[in-house]
Scaffold this motif. Structure first.
Motif, mmCIF file in Angstrom:
data_model
loop_
_atom_site.group_PDB
_atom_site.id
_atom_site.type_symbol
_atom_site.label_atom_id
_atom_site.label_comp_id
_atom_site.label_asym_id
_atom_site.label_seq_id
_atom_site.Cartn_x
_atom_site.Cartn_y
_atom_site.Cartn_z
ATOM 1 N N ALA B 729 3.473 2.921 7.733
ATOM 2 C CA ALA B 729 3.530 4.350 7.422
ATOM 3 C C ALA B 729 4.070 4.560 6.008
ATOM 4 C CB ALA B 729 4.406 5.070 8.439
ATOM 5 N N GLY B 730 5.084 3.778 5.663
ATOM 6 C CA GLY B 730 5.679 3.903 4.337
ATOM 7 C C GLY B 730 4.698 3.546 3.240
ATOM 8 N N ARG B 731 3.938 2.474 3.451
ATOM 9 C CA ARG B 731 2.987 2.051 2.418
ATOM 10 C C ARG B 731 1.906 3.106 2.200
ATOM 11 N NH1 ARG B 731 2.195 -4.489 3.365
ATOM 12 N NH2 ARG B 731 3.994 -5.077 2.088
ATOM 13 N N ILE B 732 1.450 3.729 3.279
ATOM 14 C CA ILE B 732 0.423 4.748 3.105
ATOM 15 C C ILE B 732 1.017 6.000 2.478
ATOM 16 C CG2 ILE B 732 -1.110 6.314 4.354
ATOM 17 C CD1 ILE B 732 -1.712 4.046 6.244
ATOM 18 N N SER B 733 2.229 6.344 2.907
ATOM 19 C CA SER B 733 2.798 7.611 2.426
ATOM 20 C C SER B 733 3.187 7.537 0.957
ATOM 21 C CB SER B 733 3.998 8.010 3.279
ATOM 22 O OG SER B 733 5.031 7.070 3.119
ATOM 23 N N ARG B 734 3.210 6.326 0.406
ATOM 24 C CA ARG B 734 3.514 6.223 -1.024
ATOM 25 C C ARG B 734 2.363 6.737 -1.875
ATOM 26 N NH1 ARG B 734 6.045 0.597 -1.611
ATOM 27 N NH2 ARG B 734 3.952 0.207 -0.912
ATOM 28 N N SER B 735 1.136 6.591 -1.354
ATOM 29 C CA SER B 735 -0.017 6.941 -2.168
ATOM 30 C C SER B 735 -0.325 8.436 -2.086
ATOM 31 C CB SER B 735 -1.232 6.138 -1.726
ATOM 32 O OG SER B 735 -1.510 6.419 -0.375
ATOM 33 N N ARG B 736 0.160 9.129 -1.058
ATOM 34 C CA ARG B 736 -0.112 10.569 -0.945
ATOM 35 C C ARG B 736 0.923 11.191 -0.028
ATOM 36 N NH1 ARG B 736 -4.905 8.999 3.220
ATOM 37 N NH2 ARG B 736 -4.163 6.982 2.937
ATOM 38 N N PRO B 737 1.142 12.485 -0.178
ATOM 39 C CA PRO B 737 2.107 13.140 0.705
ATOM 40 C C PRO B 737 1.568 13.237 2.130
ATOM 41 C CG PRO B 737 1.186 14.716 -0.860
ATOM 42 C CD PRO B 737 0.559 13.404 -1.155
ATOM 43 N N ILE B 738 2.272 12.681 3.060
ATOM 44 C CA ILE B 738 1.814 12.681 4.442
ATOM 45 C C ILE B 738 3.029 12.453 5.340
ATOM 46 C CG2 ILE B 738 1.365 10.192 4.484
ATOM 47 C CD1 ILE B 738 -1.136 10.854 6.190
ATOM 48 N N THR B 739 2.968 12.962 6.537
ATOM 49 C CA THR B 739 4.049 12.727 7.497
ATOM 50 C C THR B 739 3.499 12.006 8.711
ATOM 51 O OG1 THR B 739 5.240 14.680 6.784
ATOM 52 C CG2 THR B 739 5.800 13.810 8.945
ATOM 53 N N PHE B 740 4.149 10.895 9.049
ATOM 54 C CA PHE B 740 3.757 10.136 10.237
ATOM 55 C C PHE B 740 4.797 10.317 11.321
ATOM 56 C CE2 PHE B 740 1.328 7.504 7.182
ATOM 57 C CZ PHE B 740 0.123 7.459 7.860
ATOM 58 N N ILE B 757 -6.991 8.685 8.915
ATOM 59 C CA ILE B 757 -6.796 7.564 7.993
ATOM 60 C C ILE B 757 -7.961 6.595 8.222
ATOM 61 C CG2 ILE B 757 -5.242 5.689 7.311
ATOM 62 C CD1 ILE B 757 -3.510 7.974 7.220
ATOM 63 N N ASN B 758 -8.538 6.078 7.147
ATOM 64 C CA ASN B 758 -9.557 5.041 7.285
ATOM 65 C C ASN B 758 -8.850 3.682 7.288
ATOM 66 O OD1 ASN B 758 -11.504 3.094 6.948
ATOM 67 N ND2 ASN B 758 -12.816 4.432 5.691
ATOM 68 N N TRP B 759 -8.630 3.154 8.480
ATOM 69 C CA TRP B 759 -7.764 1.983 8.591
ATOM 70 C C TRP B 759 -8.390 0.741 8.009
ATOM 71 C CZ3 TRP B 759 -2.842 2.651 9.287
ATOM 72 C CH2 TRP B 759 -2.407 3.840 9.871
ATOM 73 N N ALA B 760 -9.718 0.558 8.208
ATOM 74 C CA ALA B 760 -10.376 -0.625 7.650
ATOM 75 C C ALA B 760 -10.195 -0.643 6.129
ATOM 76 C CB ALA B 760 -11.847 -0.617 8.019
ATOM 77 N N GLN B 761 -10.358 0.539 5.550
ATOM 78 C CA GLN B 761 -10.227 0.654 4.092
ATOM 79 C C GLN B 761 -8.785 0.379 3.651
ATOM 80 O OE1 GLN B 761 -12.154 4.285 2.744
ATOM 81 N NE2 GLN B 761 -10.842 4.270 0.939
ATOM 82 N N GLY B 766 -4.903 -3.681 1.134
ATOM 83 C CA GLY B 766 -3.619 -4.395 1.103
ATOM 84 C C GLY B 766 -2.536 -3.807 1.972
ATOM 85 N N LEU B 767 -2.920 -3.066 3.002
ATOM 86 C CA LEU B 767 -1.908 -2.470 3.878
ATOM 87 C C LEU B 767 -1.045 -3.536 4.550
ATOM 88 C CD1 LEU B 767 -0.819 0.101 5.282
ATOM 89 C CD2 LEU B 767 -2.517 -0.255 7.063
ATOM 90 N N LEU B 768 -1.660 -4.683 4.860
ATOM 91 C CA LEU B 768 -0.931 -5.725 5.573
ATOM 92 C C LEU B 768 -0.438 -6.814 4.621
ATOM 93 C CD1 LEU B 768 -3.306 -6.128 8.672
ATOM 94 C CD2 LEU B 768 -1.305 -4.670 8.437
ATOM 95 N N SER B 769 -0.450 -6.518 3.341
ATOM 96 C CA SER B 769 -0.099 -7.525 2.342
ATOM 97 C C SER B 769 1.356 -7.991 2.487
ATOM 98 C CB SER B 769 -0.315 -6.918 0.952
ATOM 99 O OG SER B 769 0.468 -7.616 0.004
ATOM 100 N N GLY B 770 1.580 -9.245 2.117
ATOM 101 C CA GLY B 770 2.939 -9.782 2.148
ATOM 102 C C GLY B 770 3.657 -9.587 0.823
#
Lengths: 221, 911
Positions: B729-740, B757-761, B766-770
């Motif tokens: 949630a944090g990684r996605i919310s960094r790119s745009r204002p959103i509340t999870f 959210i387009n999860w595949a995209q 890099g959503l699961l990036s280390g």
């Protein structure tokens, strides 16, 4: 800032957690609890300093912005006797311009803390009537007047769209209106308002009315 | 005032979405009140009162602590004592186990060690007789053997057991008891002269150490035993124990310390923490076979997918109870215990008085009554929580039922071990699933036991809050020299790597309130005297600190008491408890005590609300001075307290087994009877979505009126899922204002947002990036405010929040503050405060388990992503949807966020 008619008077709800009454040039402030941090430290609990400064800064800014000729503290100005520490009292007294009247409606904490003379406060017992209002610390109803009070440190739980927050609030019922606690270092009590109560939450720099529907109680299994 | 938001600690409600309960349930609820009136709790209380009166009438000579004269403490010489021991064994027809002889030898030679074995295998005698043998070789006056036990309830039984064997050996020894329950008279007697052996808890030991007579009292010890060490090692009470032992070793460097422990995944670590290097590890030889099975519902397809009261299985449970003379029913939470107790009584009113309830919130009298009933076999069933995980064996208990998921392998083994002690019996535990997926848990637990995969437990690393508490404790005990104390504390395992910076900070904190000289001019707690020793100068601070010592584990607790004369319609049902059990006279209205409940729960109730407690419906009358005054309630049903016990996460050992079982099911293999029974549910899951194979990550995307849901199933246990949910949630919310809105359980987690959210995209991006994982975890951690919740305990241990006590003066009330408010104040005005850092660290390590997050994330990256769009909430998704264990993570401006919520509300209200 938000305008609201209360008991026929036009009042301004300030995001600084104070109520402004333009017609009387009066600023209403509840539960400042100055010196709460000092009190904790003096009794061996290491709370950081700076909380009173924060409250002082907000008070200074408000006095400046409104140009109020009267300030009424609705009780609990100082947290405890230990709060009467010279530096803090001097700063607070420094904010008191001679032309401005400062009134303290005695609250439960004030009874223990006492009120230093150097603050130049007029101390009164509740209710202090300034028609159409009865200015109080405790939110008890008073016949013939609309009560404005503090003491409870009201907060409201807002819940919608999967989101949830607890925010300090103003709450106005048919006979009694509650002000949020002004002090930075104060806890809150979550209200469970009924339909006859209008609630306004303070969210950063805005004051917003919250419709009654969201105020339903949670957590009942 | 603390009114925290829903935390994972909260119990799941039975939500409206749950498949409707059938008519018999409604019947159950309607009957509750009638049955409560004649409930066995009433009898329990009456019996407890009768017992108390008997005891007052004629002091029981069996209790050594009540004897007026202190025993002389003279022992025979070692050879004579050994002969008496051999004689005792011969007289009772026992044989000496090899491990017992080994421990005796070690103790006589002054060696420390750890003895681990299952319950009921003679561990107690091994160390106790060994300690006596050692004492016999070194005659000295005063306290010789200190016995530390994690639970107060256990302490009394242990003292009796030790005292009996000492008498059987003809020894002139007293075995005393010192816990939070010890009365003032006995304390005073102990202040004059301690017995030869003392059974105590970590808190009470620390309290003894806070007095300047401590060295005099504890300096002549010749052995220390720490019972049930596995219960202490992984928590702060264990650290408190480590610090206390370090102090005792200062006075007596050769002091042998022995730990007793149940089976652990990492016994060597456990021993090293307790004994330092060079301990002797001894394994008990008796390996008792354990039978583990499940109560499998006849119709799994109609079995609920979520929820926590398996009332569907009530009939089956009753059948099991009928078949066994005495059964323990373990639940994971106190609220489940209350609910099951009600359900059983409603189903079998004739069992009133034969079944009972036992949990940590009930008053001691009630608990003792229940334990006595279990020992003499008069109770046929007791619904209990972990409060009965430990303790003396109840011989008549033949059967254990685990209600709900066992959550851990060691826990299930421990609980199973409470049954089958009678000759010719084996321990037998049966898991009763609360909902469908919990059947997998039972199967997984059995496989883990068979494979010997048991959870390890690790000591916490250098907690600053306990350090700060310890400094004040020792400042009270006649003061301390800073350098000497630093060296002493560094001898413990938890603080072996304590750096100077942390030490200096802690010293600054207790002497000046913080690291910055100017910051706290008014502060006063510990002062450096002219002689260079640090002392506590003020009596009120000393008093508050001693009150504080016992509160390492306790959530702020409120006494539940009868409002005097306020029991509406109180005609029956043991209501005279009000006049008997510890009438307080503290507050004008307060009557007898029923037990304790978390303040956070009472804080949500208003007078007139009803809740279930101690097996009855109570109505809240008032809350004052940390007491909740109640009377008998009229409501047909009440709220069930949300006790902290719900915070029990699935262990990673069990989680791994579950993942393996699901992967097998995906291949069409159902190796255990539970999996066979679960086939209809698993087939539905497969038909609507998928069953993930070992190398697959299942993601389900569903839209509902609430918004857009995404369910991820890594099967890694709840703490990891909490972290992953916040991270993603944090990684996605960094790119745009959103509340999870986040939800998580032991199987997976859910992210709910207002926009799709387009999860595949996102995964491709890099959503699961280390990369930058540590920073991201820390960032998301801040946002999710796990640390703020952790700070509650930290602030309490460090003495920042003060738990009030009955009769406190006004001045104490002015020190009440919520830890949340303190957290905000510290974050703003003193962000470098180490206590804040520790709260963050604990959240990262204990609550989120950052290492496992990294591992799980790597596995998720490597897996084949199987994104499905099921037509409806799947069997896997449903428990997450209704769990209500929600966190929020937002990158919107606060005011925008509130404005959006207000707009939504107005729309809903049609204004």
């Amino acid at each position: 800032m938000l305008q609201l008619d209360i008991a026929g008077e036009s009042m301004t709800l300030l995001a600084e957690r104070a109520l402004w009454w333009p017609a009387q040039s009066t600023l209403l402030i509840a539960d400042a609890h100055f010196g709460k941090g000092v009190t904790f430290r003096a009794r061996g609990v290491a709370v950081p300093s700076g909380t009173s400064d924060d409250t002082l800064d907000r008070l200074a800014a408000l006095l400046d912005r409104t140009g109020a000729s009267r300030v009424v503290f609705l009780g609990d100005l100082l947290h405890a006797r230990e709060a009467r520490q010279p530096a803090l009292m001097a700063t607070l007294a420094g904010l008191h311009a001679p032309a401005v009247e400062w009134v303290l409606v005695r609250g439960n904490h004030d009874a223990h803390a006492g009120v230093p003379a150097e603050l130049g406060l007029t101390v009164v017992d509740e209710p202090w009537v300034l028609a159409p209002f009865a200015l109080c610390h405790h939110p008890d109803t008073r016949t013939g007047h609309y009560v404005l009070a503090g003491h409870v440190h009201p907060a409201l739980r807002v819940e919608a769209g999967g989101d949830r927050l607890r925010l300090p609030c103003f709450a106005f019922g048919p006979d009694v209106g509650l002000l949020p606690a002004f002090g930075s270092f104060t806890g809150h009590m979550t209200l469970a308002p009924d339909a006859g109560m209008r609630c306004f939450v303070v969210a950063a720099d805005r004051v917003l009315e919250v419709p009654h529907a969201s105020a339903r109680r949670r957590g009942r299994a | 005032m603390s009114g925290s938001d829903d935390s994972p600690g909260d119990l799941p409600n039975i939500p409206p979405e749950t498949p409707p309960t059938d008519a018999s349930d409604m019947h159950t609820r309607a009957d509750i009140r009638r049955i409560v009136a004649s409930s066995s709790l009433g009898r329990q209380l009456r019996a407890a009162r009768a017992k108390k009166q008997r005891e007052q009438a004629e002091p029981v000579p069996a209790r050594p602590t009540r004897r007026a004269r202190r025993a002389g403490g003279v022992l025979p010489d070692v050879g004579a004592l050994q002969a008496r021991i051999d004689g005792l064994y011969a007289a009772r027809g026992w044989c000496v186990f090899d491990f017992q002889r080994t421990v005796w030898a070690h103790l006589q030679q002054g060696r420390s060690g750890l003895l681990h074995a299952g319950t009921g295998s003679g561990k107690t005698l091994a160390v106790w007789l060994g300690a006596l043998l050692r004492a016999a070789a070194r005659p000295a006056p005063g306290l010789r053997v200190l016995w530390i036990t994690p639970m107060r309830a256990l302490a009394a039984d242990t003292a009796l057991t030790l005292g009996e064997s000492a008498r059987a050996l003809g020894l002139d020894w007293d075995v005393g008891l010192r816990t939070g329950d010890t009365g003032a008279a006995e304390r005073a007697r102990q202040a004059r002269a301690l017995p030869q052996a003392l059974v105590t808890t970590p808190e009470s030991l620390t309290l003894l150490l806070s007095h300047d007579t401590a060295r005099e009292q504890l300096g002549a010890l010749c052995a220390v035993v720490v019972d049930e060490w596995h219960e202490l090692i992984a928590n702060k009470r264990g650290v408190q124990t480590q610090l206390a032992l370090a102090r005792l070793r200062q006075w007596n460097p050769a002091l042998p310390v022995w730990g007793l422990s149940a089976t652990l995944g990492n016994p060597d670590h456990a021993m090293q923490v307790l004994c330092g290097p060079g301990g002797e590890r001894v394994a008990g030889e008796m390996v008792r076979p354990v039978k583990l099975d499940s109560l499998i519902p006849a119709h799994t397809e109609r079995f609920p997918w979520a929820g926590h009261l398996g009332v569907k299985l009530l009939d089956a449970v009753l059948t099991e109870l009928d078949a066994s003379p005495s059964t323990l029913l373990f639940t994971n939470t106190r609220s489940q215990a209350e609910l099951w107790y009600q359900a059983l009584l409603a189903a079998r009113p004739d069992w009133a008085g034969l079944i009972a309830l036992h949990h940590g919130s009930l008053s001691r009298d009630v608990r003792e009554w229940v334990e006595a009933g279990l020992k003499n076999g008069t109770l046929r069933a007791v619904v209990c929580t972990s409060s009965l995980d430990l303790g003396v064996d109840f011989l008549p208990v033949e059967r254990v039922l685990q209600l709900g998921s066992p959550k851990g392998v060691a826990r299930l083994m421990q609980r199973a071990g409470r049954s089958g002690h009678a000759p010719g019996r084996t321990p037998h535990a049966t898991c009763v699933p609360g909902h469908g997926l919990e059947l997998i848990d039972s199967a997984a637990a059995r496989r883990a036991v068979a494979a010997g995969r048991i959870e390890p437990r690790h000591s916490p690393e250098a907690p600053v809050d306990v350090l700060v508490q310890h400094l004040v404790t020792l400042a009270l005990a006649g003061g301390f020299d800073a350098d000497a104390l630093k060296a002493e504390i560094r001898t413990t395992h938890a603080y072996r790597a304590l750096d100077d910076r942390t030490w200096d900070w802690a010293m600054d904190f207790v002497t000046r309130g913080g690291a910055s000289l100017a910051a706290y001019p008014d502060y006063c707690k510990v002062e450096r005297d002219g002689d260079g020793r640090h002392r506590v100068p003020r009596a009120d601070i000393a008093r508050r600190h001693r009150m504080q010592i016992g509160t390492i584990t306790a959530d702020s607790a409120v006494d539940v008491r009868w409002a005097r004369g306020g029991k509406s319609g109180g005609k029956s049902g043991g209501n005279n408890a009000g006049q008997t059990i510890g009438a307080s006279g503290v507050a004008a209205l307060a009557g007898g005590r029923l037990g304790q409940v978390e303040e956070s729960f009472i804080g949500r109730l208003k007078p007139g609300d009803c809740f279930l407690f101690a097996g009855r419906v109570l109505e809240l009358v008032a809350v004052r001075d940390m007491q909740a005054l109640v009377r008998a309630g009229n409501a047909a049903r009440g709220t069930v307290p949300r006790w902290a016990g719900g915070r029990m996460p699935l262990s990673s050992e069990l989680a791994q087994e579950i993942r393996a079982l699901i992967a097998l099911a995906a291949r069409g293999e159902y190796p255990e009877p539970e999996m066979q029974a679960l086939r209809p549910l698993l087939d539905l899951q497969r038909a609507w979505s998928a069953l993930p194979r070992a190398d697959e990550l299942l993601i389900e995307v569903v839209q509902s009126r609430e918004g857009h849901h995404a369910f991820f199933y890594p099967f890694s246990g709840r703490p990891v899922h909490a972290g992953l949910a916040a991270l993603l949630a944090g990684r996605i919310s960094r790119s745009r204002p959103i509340t999870f809105s986040l939800s998580f359980n032991d199987y997976g987690f859910e992210l709910l947002s207002a926009t799709p959210i387009n999860w595949a995209q996102e995964i491709a991006a890099g959503l699961l990036s280390g990369d930058a994982l540590a920073t991201d975890i820390e960032h998301c951690l801040n946002a999710a405010q796990l640390a703020r919740r952790r700070f509650r305990e930290v602030a309490r241990v460090a003495g920042l929040t003060f738990q009030g006590y009955p009769g406190q003066g006004k001045s104490a009330r002015q020190l009440q503050v919520s830890s949340e408010l303190l957290f905000d104040v510290f974050s703003r005005h003193d962000p470098d405060n180490l206590l804040l850092q520790q709260a963050k660290q604990e959240a990262l390590h204990d609550e989120l388990d950052a290492e496992r997050i990294a591992d799980t994330l790597a596995a998720m990256r490597a897996a084949r992503h199987c994104i499905t769009r099921p037509p409806s909430m799947t069997p896997f998704a449903f428990p997450l949807l209704v769990a209500r264990l929600r966190e929020r993570l937002s990158s919107e401006q606060l005011s925008d966020r509130v404005a959006r919520m207000v707009a939504l509300l107005e729309k809903a209200a049609g204004t």
